[in-house]
Design a protein around this motif. Structure first.
Motif, short mmCIF file in Angstrom:
data_model
loop_
_atom_site.label_atom_id
_atom_site.label_comp_id
_atom_site.label_asym_id
_atom_site.label_seq_id
_atom_site.Cartn_x
_atom_site.Cartn_y
_atom_site.Cartn_z
N UNK A 45 0.79 -1.22 0.00
CA UNK A 45 0.00 0.00 0.00
C UNK A 45 0.82 1.28 0.00
N UNK A 46 2.10 1.21 -0.44
CA UNK A 46 2.97 2.39 -0.50
C UNK A 46 3.46 2.57 -1.93
N UNK A 47 3.31 3.78 -2.47
CA UNK A 47 3.74 4.07 -3.83
C UNK A 47 5.19 4.50 -3.89
N UNK A 55 -3.44 -1.13 -1.93
CA UNK A 55 -2.51 -2.25 -1.83
C UNK A 55 -2.68 -3.19 -3.01
N UNK A 56 -1.57 -3.54 -3.66
CA UNK A 56 -1.60 -4.46 -4.78
C UNK A 56 -1.99 -3.85 -6.11
N UNK A 57 -2.27 -2.55 -6.15
CA UNK A 57 -2.63 -1.89 -7.40
C UNK A 57 -1.40 -1.58 -8.22
N UNK A 58 -1.61 -1.04 -9.44
CA UNK A 58 -0.48 -0.71 -10.31
C UNK A 58 0.36 0.44 -9.74
N UNK A 66 12.44 0.06 0.76
CA UNK A 66 11.52 -0.91 1.36
C UNK A 66 12.31 -2.01 2.06
N UNK A 67 11.70 -2.63 3.04
CA UNK A 67 12.40 -3.56 3.91
C UNK A 67 12.69 -4.89 3.25
N UNK A 68 13.62 -5.61 3.83
CA UNK A 68 13.96 -6.95 3.35
C UNK A 68 13.20 -8.01 4.15
N UNK A 69 13.50 -9.27 3.90
CA UNK A 69 12.79 -10.38 4.54
C UNK A 69 12.88 -10.31 6.06
N UNK A 70 14.07 -10.02 6.58
CA UNK A 70 14.28 -10.01 8.03
C UNK A 70 13.87 -8.71 8.69
N UNK A 71 13.55 -7.68 7.87
CA UNK A 71 13.18 -6.40 8.43
C UNK A 71 14.36 -5.62 9.00
#
Length: 266
Positions: A45-47, A55-58, A66-71
Motif C-alpha cells: 500500500x505504499x507508492x 494495496x496491490x494496485x499498479x 523498502x524492507x527486506x525479509x528479516x526487516x
C-alpha cells in the motif's frame, strides 16, 4: 541374533545418533530475497513517493528503502555509470519511472528493473548499469552467504554487434565478488559467495551492464536480447552446534562400561 550381538548393535546405533545430533547445524537466517521482498513491497500500500495507495494496485510500488525479509535491511533500485558507483553527477541514481510492473527510465533504450528482470542502458548513454542494491547496518564479524543467478532472456536473434549480451556483477561496495559476460539466449551466471562482514554498513549490489560476451561493444540495447532474469538471496550464516570437547570421550567411555557389565552378566 544372540543377546550380546543385539546389545552391541543397540549401543553402536545409540552412539551414532548421539554423535550426529551433537554435530547438527542450525539453519541459516534468510535476511533478504530479491523476488519475495519485491512482491511484499508491491502489496504494502505504499507508492514510489511514499504516498498511500491501494494495496496491490499498479501504483503500489517497490519503493526505494523498502524492507527486506528479516526487516533489518533495505532495497534500492538504480541506474549508475559503473557497477559499484553512482551516476556521473555523483547522485545515487535512483530509478523513478514506475510503470506498474517495475521501473523504466527512458523507454526502449532506458534502464529497467522489474520483479525478476534487469536491463542495462546503451553504452552511448549515461547511467548504463541496472542495479538492485541491498543495504544493512550491523553484523560486523558475521558471515553472509550471497547466492542466486543471472540468465539472459530467450531469443532467436543471432549474436551480432547490436545483440551481444550483457555483463553482470555481484558487488560488496566497490569490491567485485563475482562477474561474468553473458551471451544472449539463456546464458547463465550462478553465484554462491560467502562474505565476512568487516564494515558497519554492508552494501551488496547486483548489477547488469551493456558490455556482453559477443563480437563488439553493444551500442544499442534491445529489451528482449539484452535483458536478464535475476533472483538473489542473502543469508546470515549460523555456526554449527558443535558438542562440548569432552562429551564424546565420556559417551564412548560410558558405552564401554555398559558393554563390560553386560558381558559379565552373560
Amino acid at each position: 541374533m544372540n543377546n550380546k550381538n543385539r546389545l552391541r548393535t543397540h549401543v553402536l546405533l545409540m552412539a551414532i545418533v548421539l554423535m550426529a545430533s551433537g554435530n547438527s547445524a542450525f539453519a541459516n537466517i534468510i535476511l533478504a530475497h530479491s523476488v519475495n521482498d519485491w512482491n511484499a513491497a508491491t502489496n504494502d500500500g505504499i507508492g514510489v513517493g511514499g504516498a498511500a495507495v491501494t494495496a496491490g494496485s499498479s501504483l503500489d510500488a517497490a519503493q526505494h528503502g523498502h524492507t527486506d525479509t528479516a526487516g533489518a535491511g533495505i532495497w534500492n533500485y538504480k541506474n549508475t555509470d559503473s557497477p559499484g558507483g553512482d551516476t556521473f553527477s555523483a547522485t545515487p541514481g535512483f530509478l523513478t519511472g514506475w510503470n506498474g510492473a517495475g521501473y523504466d527510465n527512458g523507454g526502449t533504450l532506458g534502464t529497467r528493473v522489474g520483479e525478476t528482470s534487469m536491463k542495462p542502458n546503451g553504452t552511448q548513454f549515461g547511467g548504463t548499469f541496472s542495479v538492485r542494491e541491498w543495504v544493512l547496518t550491523g553484523l560486523v564479524g558475521e558471515t553472509l552467504n550471497i547466492s542466486g543467478n543471472f540468465t539472459t532472456s530467450a531469443t532467436t536473434n543471432p549474436v551480432s554487434v547490436n545483440n551481444n549480451g550483457v555483463e553482470v556483477y555481484v558487488m560488496n561496495g566497490l569490491f567485485v565478488l563475482g562477474t561474468a559476460q553473458l551471451l544472449p539466449n539463456l546464458d547463465t551466471f550462478a553465484f554462491d559467495i560467502n562474505l565476512n562482514v568487516i564494515s558497519s554498513t554492508t552494501i551488496i549490489r547486483f548489477a547488469v551492464g551493456p558490455q556482453g560476451a559477443g563480437p563488439a561493444t553493444n551500442q544499442i540495447n534491445d529489451f528482449f536480447n539484452d535483458s536478464v532474469n535475476f533472483s538473489g538471496q542473502i543469508e546470515q550464516v549460523t555456526p554449527a552446534n558443535v558438542p562440548e570437547p569432552g562429551s564424546l570421550p565420556l559417551l564412548l567411555g560410558g558405552l564401554g562400561v555398559l558393554l563390560l557389565r553386560r558381558r559379565h552378566k552373560y
